[in-house]
Design a protein around this motif. Structure first.
Motif: not given
Length: 92
Positions: A52-53, A64, A66, A68
């Protein structure tokens, strides 16, 4: 003063070789293709990795990603490709 001279030299070199200044300066270059693929050039390593990240060092910047089902599809010492459902890309 030294930083200003360096930036000026990088800009002149970029113009002479018709290159983007960010590539010459070693800054990260992010390219997002739709919502399922992210290409990152000039990274400095992965700091955190999960579905997820993903947190990536870009030198002065942190990137970063983010979403799924995030996966690292490929990685070289300078470039990487992330796939999955990308919801956000944050620069810190």
């Amino acid at each position: 003063m030294e930083e200003r001279k360096r930036k000026g030299l990088l800009e002149k070199t970029a113009r002479a070789f018709d290159l983007p200044g960010d590539v010459l300066a070693g800054l990260p270059c992010v390219r997002l293709v739709g919502r399922d693929e992210l290409y990152l050039q000039n990274h400095r390593g992965i700091l955190a990795y999960g579905e997820e990240e993903i947190l990536i060092s870009g030198g002065r910047l942190m990137i970063r990603v983010r979403g799924e089902q995030l996966r690292l599809r490929s990685m070289t010492p300078t470039d990487l490709v992330i796939t999955g459902i990308i919801a956000a890309v944050e620069l810190e």
